[in-house]
Design an enzyme around this catalytic site. Structure first.
Site, mmCIF file in Angstrom:
data_model
loop_
_atom_site.group_PDB
_atom_site.id
_atom_site.type_symbol
_atom_site.label_atom_id
_atom_site.label_comp_id
_atom_site.label_asym_id
_atom_site.label_seq_id
_atom_site.Cartn_x
_atom_site.Cartn_y
_atom_site.Cartn_z
ATOM 1 N N GLU A 138 4.735 -5.529 -6.512
ATOM 2 C CA GLU A 138 4.369 -6.082 -7.823
ATOM 3 C C GLU A 138 3.799 -7.505 -7.663
ATOM 4 O O GLU A 138 2.864 -7.886 -8.375
ATOM 5 C CB GLU A 138 5.587 -6.095 -8.754
ATOM 6 C CG GLU A 138 5.271 -6.542 -10.173
ATOM 7 C CD GLU A 138 6.477 -6.354 -11.076
ATOM 8 O OE1 GLU A 138 6.532 -5.326 -11.781
ATOM 9 O OE2 GLU A 138 7.373 -7.229 -11.074
ATOM 10 N N PHE B 17 6.237 8.898 -7.803
ATOM 11 C CA PHE B 17 7.132 9.010 -6.656
ATOM 12 C C PHE B 17 8.537 9.330 -7.147
ATOM 13 O O PHE B 17 9.031 8.683 -8.073
ATOM 14 C CB PHE B 17 7.135 7.702 -5.853
ATOM 15 C CG PHE B 17 5.835 7.480 -5.130
ATOM 16 C CD1 PHE B 17 4.680 7.148 -5.831
ATOM 17 C CD2 PHE B 17 5.753 7.639 -3.756
ATOM 18 C CE1 PHE B 17 3.470 6.970 -5.173
ATOM 19 C CE2 PHE B 17 4.546 7.456 -3.079
ATOM 20 C CZ PHE B 17 3.409 7.121 -3.792
ATOM 21 N N PRO C 132 6.559 -5.650 -20.032
ATOM 22 C CA PRO C 132 7.224 -5.844 -21.328
ATOM 23 C C PRO C 132 8.167 -7.032 -21.383
ATOM 24 O O PRO C 132 8.490 -7.509 -22.468
ATOM 25 C CB PRO C 132 7.997 -4.534 -21.541
ATOM 26 C CG PRO C 132 8.118 -3.911 -20.198
ATOM 27 C CD PRO C 132 6.914 -4.356 -19.426
#
Ligand code: UDP
Ligand code: MN
Length: 296
Positions: A246, A64, A177
């Protein structure tokens, strides 16, 4: 050629014998439900390619680029051509509000760009979260027929090293991460029981990043449909999960275990510098000025 993706290995290919006692000792390469966690030196790229290339797979990737994020698209595509599923048929599905600004990038044979026009929503949270619904729709309309696998990626990232067929599997999550070395109670899961993304204290495997998930088209379809429905249910109840889609992705992958997990090599963050477990950085989130790119 049929679209059966069961493994079959090439005859006569010579490669290093798999070890039982040797290998990476500094990282865990398998989950408690026996799914691989993919790290450099836990797979042989020549063998992986020899297994998957003859299958004539089509791999769709969704990206996107809405509002100011269109500026990241050229680097994403140019570096993907160098490192992402090289020698595979890749279909880039670009969702943007600025059709005329999609860069012309030279693509290797068999690779294609599809551009889809979407409206620009006002809040960055809504832009990011609306990806679940749009991915659901594109799967229904096109990808069920045209692709075997689909990988859904953030655009503000660059490839630096092989990101290949070792990532292919039924349902694939990406370790965030910033959380790979933290305890589950430090994960930023949704903690309010009123949200459909609620994860109680004491539960959790990994903190998965919303910027990358993928797998077989039919499995990713179940994921995005569930996340979209739960986003809608929360909206109807006047609640927004801590990290929007998320949070819902983390809920889904906790209760629908991924069959393969990508180590942070597959999406690092340039802000984190170099860590000892990271022998390579394959893709990294680039530094950006949040306030500037997110303002309208
Ligand atoms: N995005 C976009 N335009 C926006 C905000 C987000 O196109 O104004 C898309 C873009 O693909 C981006 C993704 O949504 O990579 C996730 O947003 P962002 O990268 O800001 O989230 P972060 O990675 O910083 O959590
Ligand atoms: Mn991002």
């Amino acid at each position: 050629r049929d679209r059966n993706c069961d493994l079959d290995s090439p005859k006569g290919l010579l490669y290093k014998q798999p070890g039982i006692t040797l290998g990476r000792c500094d990282v865990v390469a398998v989950t408690p439900w026996s799914a691989p966690i993919v790290w450099e030196e836990t797979f042989d790229p020549v063998l992986v390619d020899a297994i998957y290339k003859p299958k004539n797979l089509t791999i769709a990737t969704t990206v996107f680029a809405i509002g100011k994020y269109i500026r990241f698209l050229r680097d994403f595509l140019e570096t993907a051509e160098k490192h992402f599923m090289v020698d595979f048929k890749v279909h880039y599905h670009i969702f943007t509000d600025q059709l005329q600004d999609v860069p012309a990038v030279d693509l290797a044979a068999g690779r294609k760009i599809f551009v889809h026009q979407v409206p620009k929503l006002k809040r960055w949270q809504d832009i990011s979260a609306s990806r679940m619904q749009m991915i659901q729709t594109i799967i229904e309309e096109q990808l069920y027929r045209e692709a075997d696998y689909i990988y859904c990626q953030d655009v503000d990232a660059k490839f630096h090293f092989r990101w290949g067929a070792e990532t292919l599997d039924r349902l694939v999550g990406q370790i965030h991460p910033w959380f790979y070395d933290l305890g589950r109670d430090q994960f930023t899961y949704e903690r309010r029981p009123e949200s459909t993304a609620y994860i109680p204290p004491g539960e959790g495997d990994f903190y998965y990043i919303g910027a990358m998930f993928g797998g077989r088209v039919e499995e990713v379809y179940k994921l995005v449909k569930s996340c979209h429905e739960n986003l809608e249910a929360d909206k109807a109840n006047g609640i927004e999960a801590a990290w929007q889609e998320e949070s819902h992705l983390n809920w889904y992958l906790l209760y629908n275990k991924p069959s393969k997990i990508l180590s942070p090599e597959y999406l690092w963050d340039d802000l984190r510098g170099k860590a000892n477990v990271m022998k390579v950085v394959r893709l990294s989130h680039i530094l950006k000025n949040y306030a500037e790119v997110r303002e309208n």
